[in-house]
Design a protein around this motif. Structure first.
Motif, PDB file in Angstrom:
ATOM      1  N   ALA A  21      21.483  -4.145  52.945  1.00 45.27           N
ATOM      2  CA  ALA A  21      21.548  -5.583  52.668  1.00 45.27           C
ATOM      3  C   ALA A  21      20.839  -6.419  53.730  1.00 45.27           C
ATOM      4  O   ALA A  21      20.075  -7.334  53.398  1.00 45.27           O
ATOM      5  N   GLU A  22      21.066  -6.132  54.980  1.00 47.44           N
ATOM      6  CA  GLU A  22      20.472  -6.942  56.040  1.00 47.44           C
ATOM      7  C   GLU A  22      18.952  -6.830  56.056  1.00 47.44           C
ATOM      8  O   GLU A  22      18.242  -7.836  56.180  1.00 47.44           O
ATOM      9  N   GLY A  23      18.436  -5.619  55.918  1.00 50.89           N
ATOM     10  CA  GLY A  23      16.991  -5.432  55.887  1.00 50.89           C
ATOM     11  C   GLY A  23      16.356  -6.142  54.701  1.00 50.89           C
ATOM     12  O   GLY A  23      15.296  -6.763  54.830  1.00 50.89           O
ATOM     13  N   LEU A  24      17.017  -6.076  53.536  1.00 44.75           N
ATOM     14  CA  LEU A  24      16.508  -6.756  52.351  1.00 44.75           C
ATOM     15  C   LEU A  24      16.512  -8.264  52.562  1.00 44.75           C
ATOM     16  O   LEU A  24      15.539  -8.945  52.236  1.00 44.75           O
ATOM     17  N   HIS A  45      25.393  -2.125  46.212  1.00 46.77           N
ATOM     18  CA  HIS A  45      26.633  -2.504  46.878  1.00 46.77           C
ATOM     19  C   HIS A  45      26.794  -4.009  46.728  1.00 46.77           C
ATOM     20  O   HIS A  45      25.819  -4.747  46.574  1.00 46.77           O
ATOM     21  N   ALA A  46      28.023  -4.494  46.789  1.00 47.14           N
ATOM     22  CA  ALA A  46      28.297  -5.921  46.648  1.00 47.14           C
ATOM     23  C   ALA A  46      27.531  -6.754  47.673  1.00 47.14           C
ATOM     24  O   ALA A  46      27.108  -7.878  47.378  1.00 47.14           O
ATOM     25  N   ALA A  47      27.303  -6.230  48.868  1.00 47.93           N
ATOM     26  CA  ALA A  47      26.565  -6.967  49.893  1.00 47.93           C
ATOM     27  C   ALA A  47      25.118  -7.203  49.457  1.00 47.93           C
ATOM     28  O   ALA A  47      24.554  -8.277  49.686  1.00 47.93           O
ATOM     29  N   VAL A  48      24.518  -6.217  48.810  1.00 50.91           N
ATOM     30  CA  VAL A  48      23.146  -6.356  48.320  1.00 50.91           C
ATOM     31  C   VAL A  48      23.110  -7.342  47.154  1.00 50.91           C
ATOM     32  O   VAL A  48      22.219  -8.187  47.070  1.00 50.91           O
ATOM     33  N   LEU A  49      24.099  -7.278  46.287  1.00 50.59           N
ATOM     34  CA  LEU A  49      24.203  -8.229  45.185  1.00 50.59           C
ATOM     35  C   LEU A  49      24.312  -9.652  45.721  1.00 50.59           C
ATOM     36  O   LEU A  49      23.663 -10.569  45.221  1.00 50.59           O
ATOM     37  N   GLN A  50      25.088  -9.855  46.764  1.00 55.98           N
ATOM     38  CA  GLN A  50      25.226 -11.181  47.364  1.00 55.98           C
ATOM     39  C   GLN A  50      23.895 -11.685  47.913  1.00 55.98           C
ATOM     40  O   GLN A  50      23.567 -12.865  47.773  1.00 55.98           O
ATOM     41  N   ALA A  71      25.293  -9.539  35.868  1.00 60.61           N
ATOM     42  CA  ALA A  71      25.641 -10.266  37.077  1.00 60.61           C
ATOM     43  C   ALA A  71      24.449 -11.012  37.649  1.00 60.61           C
ATOM     44  O   ALA A  71      24.586 -12.079  38.260  1.00 60.61           O
ATOM     45  N   LEU A  72      23.249 -10.474  37.436  1.00 61.90           N
ATOM     46  CA  LEU A  72      22.022 -11.111  37.929  1.00 61.90           C
ATOM     47  C   LEU A  72      21.437 -12.092  36.908  1.00 61.90           C
ATOM     48  O   LEU A  72      20.394 -12.682  37.146  1.00 61.90           O
ATOM     49  N   GLY A  73      22.105 -12.234  35.777  1.00 59.57           N
ATOM     50  CA  GLY A  73      21.642 -13.169  34.759  1.00 59.57           C
ATOM     51  C   GLY A  73      20.496 -12.640  33.922  1.00 59.57           C
ATOM     52  O   GLY A  73      19.775 -13.420  33.306  1.00 59.57           O
ATOM     53  N   LEU A  74      20.341 -11.329  33.865  1.00 53.17           N
ATOM     54  CA  LEU A  74      19.299 -10.710  33.060  1.00 53.17           C
ATOM     55  C   LEU A  74      19.911 -10.320  31.721  1.00 53.17           C
ATOM     56  O   LEU A  74      20.689  -9.399  31.629  1.00 53.17           O
ATOM     57  N   ARG A  75      19.568 -10.994  30.703  1.00 48.31           N
ATOM     58  CA  ARG A  75      20.170 -10.752  29.392  1.00 48.31           C
ATOM     59  C   ARG A  75      19.283  -9.900  28.531  1.00 48.31           C
ATOM     60  O   ARG A  75      18.154  -9.829  28.582  1.00 48.31           O
TER      61      ARG A  75
END
Length: 75
Positions: A21-24, A45-50, A71-75
């Motif tokens: 997550a931090e690197g991304l 992971h939830a951290a990456v999703l955030q 969750a990312l709004g991709l329908r």
């Protein structure tokens, strides 16, 4: 390697762990037009999703997980 940082986008592949997550986040903030490819992504992971929800990069492709796509709004 779960995230490949390329010239025009970051490619998330397989299962992306909290440690990524931090690197991304740093990579996305450093880009003029951040983009993330999700077509080979199975789970994050939830951290990456955030990070993705907070920074809202352009999303390319769809993850294999239908819940993540929603969750990312991709329908």
């Amino acid at each position: 390697m779960p995230i490949r940082y390329l010239k025009k986008h970051a490619a998330l592949e397989g299962r992306i762990a909290a440690e990524d997550a931090e690197g991304l986040q740093q990579w996305l903030r450093a880009q003029a037009k951040p983009a993330v490819a999700l077509d080979k992504c199975e789970q994050v992971h939830a951290a990456v999703l955030q990070v993705l929800l907070a920074l809202r990069p352009a999303l390319q492709g769809r993850p294999t997980d239908p819940w993540l796509a929603a969750a990312l709004g991709l329908r």
